[in-house]
Design a protein around this motif. Structure first.
Motif, PDB file in Angstrom:
ATOM      1  N   LEU A   6      22.415  45.637  28.978  1.00  0.00           N
ATOM      2  CA  LEU A   6      23.162  45.747  30.367  1.00  0.00           C
ATOM      3  C   LEU A   6      24.316  46.624  30.147  1.00  0.00           C
ATOM      4  N   PRO A   7      24.492  47.545  31.202  1.00  0.00           N
ATOM      5  CA  PRO A   7      25.592  48.562  31.143  1.00  0.00           C
ATOM      6  C   PRO A   7      26.787  48.173  31.888  1.00  0.00           C
ATOM      7  N   TRP A   8      27.369  47.326  31.021  1.00  0.00           N
ATOM      8  CA  TRP A   8      28.502  46.633  31.564  1.00  0.00           C
ATOM      9  C   TRP A   8      29.590  47.670  32.095  1.00  0.00           C
ATOM     10  N   GLN A   9      29.843  48.625  31.050  1.00  0.00           N
ATOM     11  CA  GLN A   9      31.028  49.571  31.489  1.00  0.00           C
ATOM     12  C   GLN A   9      30.898  50.068  32.925  1.00  0.00           C
ATOM     13  N   GLN A  13      33.111  49.711  36.424  1.00  0.00           N
ATOM     14  CA  GLN A  13      33.457  50.626  37.303  1.00  0.00           C
ATOM     15  C   GLN A  13      33.048  50.514  38.553  1.00  0.00           C
ATOM     16  N   THR A  14      32.165  49.885  39.012  1.00  0.00           N
ATOM     17  CA  THR A  14      31.653  49.777  40.246  1.00  0.00           C
ATOM     18  C   THR A  14      32.203  48.504  40.840  1.00  0.00           C
ATOM     19  N   ILE A  15      32.688  47.725  40.111  1.00  0.00           N
ATOM     20  CA  ILE A  15      33.471  46.435  40.774  1.00  0.00           C
ATOM     21  C   ILE A  15      34.636  47.142  40.955  1.00  0.00           C
ATOM     22  N   TRP A  16      35.275  47.737  40.228  1.00  0.00           N
ATOM     23  CA  TRP A  16      36.526  48.346  40.663  1.00  0.00           C
ATOM     24  C   TRP A  16      36.787  49.120  41.821  1.00  0.00           C
ATOM     25  N   GLY A  17      35.555  49.876  41.934  1.00  0.00           N
ATOM     26  CA  GLY A  17      35.378  50.701  43.279  1.00  0.00           C
ATOM     27  C   GLY A  17      35.329  49.769  44.587  1.00  0.00           C
ATOM     28  N   LEU A  18      34.729  48.610  44.317  1.00  0.00           N
ATOM     29  CA  LEU A  18      34.966  47.746  45.533  1.00  0.00           C
ATOM     30  C   LEU A  18      36.260  47.076  45.899  1.00  0.00           C
ATOM     31  N   GLY A  82      47.054  37.243  43.623  1.00  0.00           N
ATOM     32  CA  GLY A  82      45.774  36.937  43.027  1.00  0.00           C
ATOM     33  C   GLY A  82      45.533  37.949  41.822  1.00  0.00           C
ATOM     34  N   CYS A  83      44.635  37.372  40.997  1.00  0.00           N
ATOM     35  CA  CYS A  83      44.545  38.161  39.884  1.00  0.00           C
ATOM     36  C   CYS A  83      43.110  38.461  39.476  1.00  0.00           C
ATOM     37  N   LEU A  84      42.727  39.958  39.708  1.00  0.00           N
ATOM     38  CA  LEU A  84      41.478  40.217  39.551  1.00  0.00           C
ATOM     39  C   LEU A  84      41.022  41.095  38.375  1.00  0.00           C
ATOM     40  N   PHE A  85      40.136  40.280  37.557  1.00  0.00           N
ATOM     41  CA  PHE A  85      40.114  40.450  36.167  1.00  0.00           C
ATOM     42  C   PHE A  85      39.097  41.995  36.068  1.00  0.00           C
ATOM     43  N   MET A  86      39.764  42.775  35.130  1.00  0.00           N
ATOM     44  CA  MET A  86      39.084  43.906  35.286  1.00  0.00           C
ATOM     45  C   MET A  86      38.494  44.385  33.841  1.00  0.00           C
ATOM     46  N   CYS A 306      30.927  35.702  34.265  1.00  0.00           N
ATOM     47  CA  CYS A 306      32.166  34.835  34.665  1.00  0.00           C
ATOM     48  C   CYS A 306      33.054  35.619  35.131  1.00  0.00           C
ATOM     49  N   LEU A 307      33.696  36.744  34.452  1.00  0.00           N
ATOM     50  CA  LEU A 307      35.034  37.411  34.870  1.00  0.00           C
ATOM     51  C   LEU A 307      34.584  38.296  36.182  1.00  0.00           C
ATOM     52  N   MET A 308      33.197  38.757  36.373  1.00  0.00           N
ATOM     53  CA  MET A 308      32.985  39.446  37.566  1.00  0.00           C
ATOM     54  C   MET A 308      32.702  38.488  38.721  1.00  0.00           C
ATOM     55  N   ALA A 309      32.455  37.392  38.666  1.00  0.00           N
ATOM     56  CA  ALA A 309      32.089  36.321  39.532  1.00  0.00           C
ATOM     57  C   ALA A 309      33.503  36.139  39.972  1.00  0.00           C
ATOM     58  N   SER A 310      34.586  35.921  39.383  1.00  0.00           N
ATOM     59  CA  SER A 310      35.811  35.680  39.645  1.00  0.00           C
ATOM     60  C   SER A 310      36.546  36.754  40.214  1.00  0.00           C
ATOM     61  N   THR A 311      36.324  38.113  39.922  1.00  0.00           N
ATOM     62  CA  THR A 311      36.789  39.100  40.596  1.00  0.00           C
ATOM     63  C   THR A 311      36.049  39.423  41.964  1.00  0.00           C
ATOM     64  N   LEU A 312      34.825  39.145  42.102  1.00  0.00           N
ATOM     65  CA  LEU A 312      34.060  39.327  43.310  1.00  0.00           C
ATOM     66  C   LEU A 312      34.481  38.196  44.483  1.00  0.00           C
ATOM     67  N   ALA A 313      34.964  36.932  43.614  1.00  0.00           N
ATOM     68  CA  ALA A 313      35.496  36.057  44.738  1.00  0.00           C
ATOM     69  C   ALA A 313      36.876  36.533  45.399  1.00  0.00           C
TER      70      ALA A 313
END
Length: 378
Positions: A6-9, A13-18, A82-86, A306-313
């Motif tokens: 899985l290309p997590w990096q 980066q896609t999550i950061w752009g959201l 809020g804290c968005l994990f990155m 888990c971290l992405m789920a928190s950030t997307l929330a």
């Protein structure tokens, strides 16, 4: 879950752009801290006996746990912080790697050692490079707020990087150097006259403290503070120090960004607590602590999810038109909680339209959530 491809990096980066409008007062506020993730089981990747300085009296000071270093974006969302994990890293001690532990191997290869400070530098640089030309203020506690983090990141990012941290009581402060036309023997001075330690100055200037109105921990509060620009020998640069007084106690905050006001310094450092709250949400609400993954790939993938789920929330909450309503009333608290956002998302997931975005898994072995994340990267 145990896929190692899985290309997590790229997904991160896609999550950061959201993230909508990630800047606060024209800068990125990045909170840096570490935490432990207690586990039960012997052969679990990145698990070791670690020291827990925050252990309660009925808890072990040396639990069996994973040690995680994480960076999160501090952002005001619907009137609250809020804290968005990155990003995150597993910290594995040198002694564990030297012992050739099975818990410190990926694909039967030992994990290269990195100190927590080195991991912090790599994460801060990677995130900052994704947001070019944007000033970055890293908010951290006194353990991370030192020259080992400041110098490498500052050297890479230049003048757009600053830190905000807390001074120890025995830190010695100096006046700024005043150039003298007199020719003196020896090397030229680098620092001005010694002012005193943090504790000595706190007692000396308490009578000069002024009152400030700040938004702190969800409330408007009156605080008494005194600030001064001094030279911090450990960072080899000028810093603005703010002594905050409350009853018989005081704390000293410092920042390398001399343009920050006293209100901003106090509020931004107070917002740092949201990464601590984020760790609690991550372990108890999202479920990273109760996961039974063992192998390295599965453990890494699960914590990323888990971290992405928190950030997307939090991103979902930020894009809501109306402020989420607080379901469980607490005296003195009017803003919504993280659990309220999860409740709204759960209701939306039961909607028929949600199936169009995340179709129910068929006979295909590909998990639908993984497919969505991969489509986001493409």
């Amino acid at each position: 879950m145990a896929s190692s491809t899985l290309p997590w990096q790229r997904v991160w980066q896609t999550i950061w752009g959201l993230i909508p409008s990630p800047e606060t007062d024209g800068r990125l506020l990045l909170a840096l801290d570490d935490t432990i993730n207690p586990k039960s089981g012997t052969h679990i990747f990145a698990c070791d006996t670690v020291f827990d300085h925050a252990a309660k009296t009925n808890q072990s000071q040396y639990p069996w746990a994973q040690n995680i270093v994480a960076v999160g974006l501090l952002k005001r969302i619907k009137g609250r912080w809020g804290c968005l994990f990155m990003d995150f890293r597993f910290y594995i001690a040198q002694k564990t790697l030297t012992a050739n532990s099975k818990n410190a191997r990926i694909k039967d290869q030992p994990v290269p050692f990195q100190s927590k400070l080195e991991q912090a530098c790599h994460m801060l640089i990677g995130i900052s490079q994704h947001f070019p030309n944007t000033p970055v203020l890293a908010v951290m506690d006194s353990w991370f707020g030192n020259y080992s983090v400041w110098q490498p990141v500052r050297k890479c990012l230049g003048l757009r990087f600053h830190i905000l941290s807390r001074l120890r009581s025995n830190n010695v402060l100096y006046n700024q150097l005043v150039e003298s036309k007199e020719n003196k023997r020896g090397r030229p001075a680098k620092y001005g006259k010694r002012i005193g330690s943090t504790a000595e100055i706190a007692k000396q200037f308490v009578s000069l403290a002024k009152n400030y109105t700040v938004e702190l921990y969800g409330k408007t509060r009156q605080v008494s503070a005194y600030d001064q620009v001094v030279v911090l020998k450990t960072l080899k640069c000028s810093v603005r120090v703010v002594w905050v007084y409350r009853k018989t106690q005081w704390i000293a905050l410092f920042t390398t960004d001399l343009t920050l006001s006293v209100n901003q310094i106090i509020e931004f450092y107070g917002a740092r607590w949201k990464i601590e709250s984020g760790f609690k949400e991550l372990k108890q609400d999202i479920g990273s602590q109760s996961a039974q993954c063992r192998k390295a790939a599965a453990v890494i993938n699960h914590l990323n999810f888990c971290l992405m789920a928190s950030t997307l929330a939090w991103i979902y909450a930020d894009k809501l038109k109306a402020d989420p309503e607080r379901r469980h009333k607490v005296k003195g608290r009017t803003s919504f909680a993280f659990s309220d956002v999860r409740h709204i998302i759960a209701e939306a997931a039961l909607n028929e339209d949600f199936v169009r975005l995340c179709p129910k898994p068929s006979n295909s072995p590909i998990n639908s959530i993984v497919a969505v994340l991969l489509r986001m990267v493409a």
